[in-house]
Design an enzyme around this catalytic site. Sequence first.
Site, PDB file in Angstrom:
ATOM      1  N   GLY A  44      14.270  27.883  40.681  1.00  0.00           N
ATOM      2  CA  GLY A  44      15.334  26.795  40.721  1.00  0.00           C
ATOM      3  C   GLY A  44      15.085  25.572  40.090  1.00  0.00           C
ATOM      4  O   GLY A  44      14.506  25.066  41.439  1.00  0.00           O
ATOM      5  N   LEU A  47      16.731  19.063  39.400  1.00  0.00           N
ATOM      6  CA  LEU A  47      17.098  17.588  40.186  1.00  0.00           C
ATOM      7  C   LEU A  47      17.545  18.721  41.601  1.00  0.00           C
ATOM      8  O   LEU A  47      17.177  18.571  42.184  1.00  0.00           O
ATOM      9  CB  LEU A  47      17.973  17.101  39.378  1.00  0.00           C
ATOM     10  CG  LEU A  47      17.799  16.413  38.314  1.00  0.00           C
ATOM     11  CD1 LEU A  47      18.795  15.514  37.413  1.00  0.00           C
ATOM     12  CD2 LEU A  47      16.783  15.495  38.857  1.00  0.00           C
ATOM     13  N   GLY A  49      16.947  21.981  42.136  1.00  0.00           N
ATOM     14  CA  GLY A  49      16.131  22.802  43.588  1.00  0.00           C
ATOM     15  C   GLY A  49      15.113  21.783  43.636  1.00  0.00           C
ATOM     16  O   GLY A  49      14.511  21.818  44.903  1.00  0.00           O
ATOM     17  N   ARG A 334      36.194  13.525  29.644  1.00  0.00           N
ATOM     18  CA  ARG A 334      36.003  14.242  29.010  1.00  0.00           C
ATOM     19  C   ARG A 334      37.082  15.198  28.084  1.00  0.00           C
ATOM     20  O   ARG A 334      37.028  15.475  27.078  1.00  0.00           O
ATOM     21  CB  ARG A 334      35.206  14.858  28.939  1.00  0.00           C
ATOM     22  CG  ARG A 334      33.822  13.955  29.234  1.00  0.00           C
ATOM     23  CD  ARG A 334      32.350  14.357  29.239  1.00  0.00           C
ATOM     24  NE  ARG A 334      31.288  13.905  29.577  1.00  0.00           N
ATOM     25  CZ  ARG A 334      30.048  13.575  30.626  1.00  0.00           C
ATOM     26  NH1 ARG A 334      30.014  14.969  31.591  1.00  0.00           N
ATOM     27  NH2 ARG A 334      29.108  12.459  30.531  1.00  0.00           N
ATOM     28  N   HIS A 426      29.741  21.711  27.529  1.00  0.00           N
ATOM     29  CA  HIS A 426      28.223  21.132  27.806  1.00  0.00           C
ATOM     30  C   HIS A 426      27.917  21.231  29.087  1.00  0.00           C
ATOM     31  O   HIS A 426      26.909  21.504  29.226  1.00  0.00           O
ATOM     32  CB  HIS A 426      29.078  19.581  27.689  1.00  0.00           C
ATOM     33  CG  HIS A 426      28.329  18.139  28.227  1.00  0.00           C
ATOM     34  ND1 HIS A 426      26.972  17.872  27.335  1.00  0.00           N
ATOM     35  CD2 HIS A 426      27.933  17.824  29.761  1.00  0.00           C
ATOM     36  CE1 HIS A 426      26.113  16.896  28.080  1.00  0.00           C
ATOM     37  NE2 HIS A 426      26.934  16.839  29.448  1.00  0.00           N
ATOM     38  N   GLU A 450      24.361  22.572  39.519  1.00  0.00           N
ATOM     39  CA  GLU A 450      25.515  23.364  39.138  1.00  0.00           C
ATOM     40  C   GLU A 450      25.879  24.689  38.888  1.00  0.00           C
ATOM     41  O   GLU A 450      27.086  25.059  38.620  1.00  0.00           O
ATOM     42  CB  GLU A 450      24.703  22.897  37.155  1.00  0.00           C
ATOM     43  CG  GLU A 450      26.304  23.125  36.464  1.00  0.00           C
ATOM     44  CD  GLU A 450      25.724  23.117  34.469  1.00  0.00           C
ATOM     45  OE1 GLU A 450      24.821  21.965  34.484  1.00  0.00           O
ATOM     46  OE2 GLU A 450      26.820  23.246  33.893  1.00  0.00           O
ATOM     47  N   ARG A 460      34.727  17.119  35.484  1.00  0.00           N
ATOM     48  CA  ARG A 460      33.753  17.150  35.684  1.00  0.00           C
ATOM     49  C   ARG A 460      33.318  15.907  34.913  1.00  0.00           C
ATOM     50  O   ARG A 460      33.463  15.352  33.886  1.00  0.00           O
ATOM     51  CB  ARG A 460      32.352  17.268  35.871  1.00  0.00           C
ATOM     52  CG  ARG A 460      30.568  16.783  36.257  1.00  0.00           C
ATOM     53  CD  ARG A 460      29.701  17.444  36.056  1.00  0.00           C
ATOM     54  NE  ARG A 460      28.825  17.420  34.859  1.00  0.00           N
ATOM     55  CZ  ARG A 460      28.553  16.512  34.272  1.00  0.00           C
ATOM     56  NH1 ARG A 460      28.542  15.544  34.827  1.00  0.00           N
ATOM     57  NH2 ARG A 460      28.168  16.469  33.218  1.00  0.00           N
TER      58      ARG A 460
END
Length: 662
Positions: A44, A47, A49, A334, A426, A450, A460
């Site tokens: 990966g 961000l 990885g 959210r 999402h 993630e 989150r």
Amino acid sequence: MATTSKLNAKIPDGILESKWTKYRSSVHLVNPSNKRSLEVLVVGSGLAGSSAAASLAEMGYKVKVFCYQDSPRRAHSIAAQGGINAAKNYQNDGDSVYRLFYDTIKGGDYRSREANVHRLAEVSSGIIDQCVAQGVPFAREYGGTLSNRSFGGTQVQRTFYAAGQTGQQLLLGAYSALQRQVGMGAVTLMPRHEMMDVVTIDGKARGIIARDLVTGKLERHFGHAVLLCTGGYGNVFYLSTNAMGCNVTAAWKAHKKGAFFGNPCFTQIHPTCIPVSGDHQSKLTLMSESLRNDGRIWVPKKKDDTRKAIDIPEEERDYYLERRYPAFGNLVPRDVASRAAKERCDAGYGVGASKMAVYLDFAFNTERYGKIEATKNNLHNPNKDEIMRLGKEVVKEKYGNLFDMYKQITDENPYEQPMRIYPAVHYTMGGLWVDYNLMTTVPGLYALGEANFSDHGANRLGASALMQGLADGYFVIPYTIGEYLSEEIRTKAIPTDNEAFVKSEAEVQAQIDKLLAIKGSKSVDNFHKRLGKIIWEKCGMSRDAEGLKWAIAEVQKLKAEFWNDVFVPGTANEFNSELEKAGRVADFIELGELMCIDALNREESCGGHFREEYQTEEGEALRDDENFAFVSAWEYKADSQFELHKEELKYENIKIAQRSYK
Ligand SMILES: Cc1cc2nc3c(=O)[nH]c(=O)nc-3n(C[C@H](O)[C@H](O)[C@H](O)COP(=O)(O)OP(=O)(O)OC[C@H]3O[C@@H](n4cnc5c(N)ncnc54)[C@H](O)[C@@H]3O)c2cc1C
């Protein structure tokens, strides 16, 4: 309730505020010359990885980075729009490490691990410094200081941003750091390579099997440690805001090799997405949460109101979030905002052709900004048109690319009329269970970003995923991996003709051959769509026992049908995107079943997991702290058989309470 014996979160002793500092200073280290002979595989290049790979290579480890895209720069992280949180208190509005910690735990509805979240809040500040040093162009105030905006679930402004392209700019920063190491020979990039399996030897992760997606060739790669930074699995729902390629394969294969899966049913449904427009859609588009800084959410007070939004007078509008949650208003978290939108639409107040949408309206704040601009420009008695024109310039400056995107997709001008929005899948809070070191239950196998079950509990907060991914990669793993690798300095590179590699490769090949041999009548997408519908309807924004039991049976039937009737064109030894998709959908189907099992097992509501049976009189999530204050960590036993392990969540520094945003 006690933590199951197979789980050890390895949380350091001591008071919360000094756990990480103390741990960092006492964790085992690997000396520079030994680092050069230790190989780390990073799967990966988002961000998590990229930041991990760049940092580990900078420290001296030999690193290989895998991604299925043609360039690490195309990882899904590039899509992140709104921003990244950090407790810098630049606004002098009362922020602190403790407040970020508190907001995150509360936002996650008290289902995350205190020690991890506090560490996240502590390192958040350093992330911004690191990124600024790399040249990430964060938005700035006129005087040059970094600018902030608000995100949901907080009452401070702590979100740093680069217009509506924060993920892209952060990824370019991490990518530059990575390329520096590539240039120096410390990192080998393996783009267009998909990890198909984890190889374990004597219980430890020792490498992976990867498929070269251009030639179809299977390859064996050894590593002293393997880091899965493979992102989230929101695409199990078929329709989501995630990039089309996002999948669960790496995490799922690891799960089948012994890595427990944490809280698989915790999914985030984002309240502000462009509504579904028809059956032929394959993707949903996010309208960043940053828009809720200036956009007010409302529906008509009258049911089935067919008037245009601008024709509905102020007194006939229901700003339902401001009404229900005056303290946080449009910036409630959210999960809360999504449920409230669904409630209004289900009750018959939705707008647009489908009636499954609510308005996100910028008129009020456009006018407010226009008045400020008029004053700044010494314009006396400006008329409404002038004010709105000036205000639109400000709005354009802040959100221009998001407004353009909305117009391109809907052909409606959001500067002139409110956006229509509706919740959509999402982000996934669930993922591979990891201990404080970010290690899974397989020694030597780590999960970052993630892909792990994360610090976000059952929900989150906005702008916290980028923070967590970069915290994991830049600041946590560089220390915690030493704890394991310091014990591996005598382990020589294991030749990949070792029988574990041979066996693992043969299993991967067998699955590929099986998929190609079915030659059934239905496309991979047909199965993916049907899976998505089951999971969305029964394990989506709200769930109940009856629906979940039905969904488990349906997913099992779908799995049997998939393995009998899927059609995968082409061959194995070529570029074959249908074959890639087939493998990923096969894993999504198995994961979908586990998500429903997990949701059925958790007989409470918390965050994004809303069980109809467990709600307050006002329709809010009703937790059961006595029986469910734990992380669910599922062990794979056999097809459709999973064993539940529990990690008890202890709150010693925060008073656990019913969440309130009123
Ligand atoms: C539209 C959108 C906007 C968002 N905006 C924000 C925001 O403003 N702020 C915020 O904090 N969060 C935001 N998020 C969430 C955030 O972007 C993600 O959670 C985060 O970027 C994930 O980063 P990651 O490094 O963990 O994974 P990703 O960026 O998803 O990277 C996964 C990597 O794994 C690789 N990979 C996966 N499987 C395999 C395999 N089997 N073999 C080889 N490679 C593999 C991929 O090639 C890729 O390189 C947003 C999400 C979406 C969908």
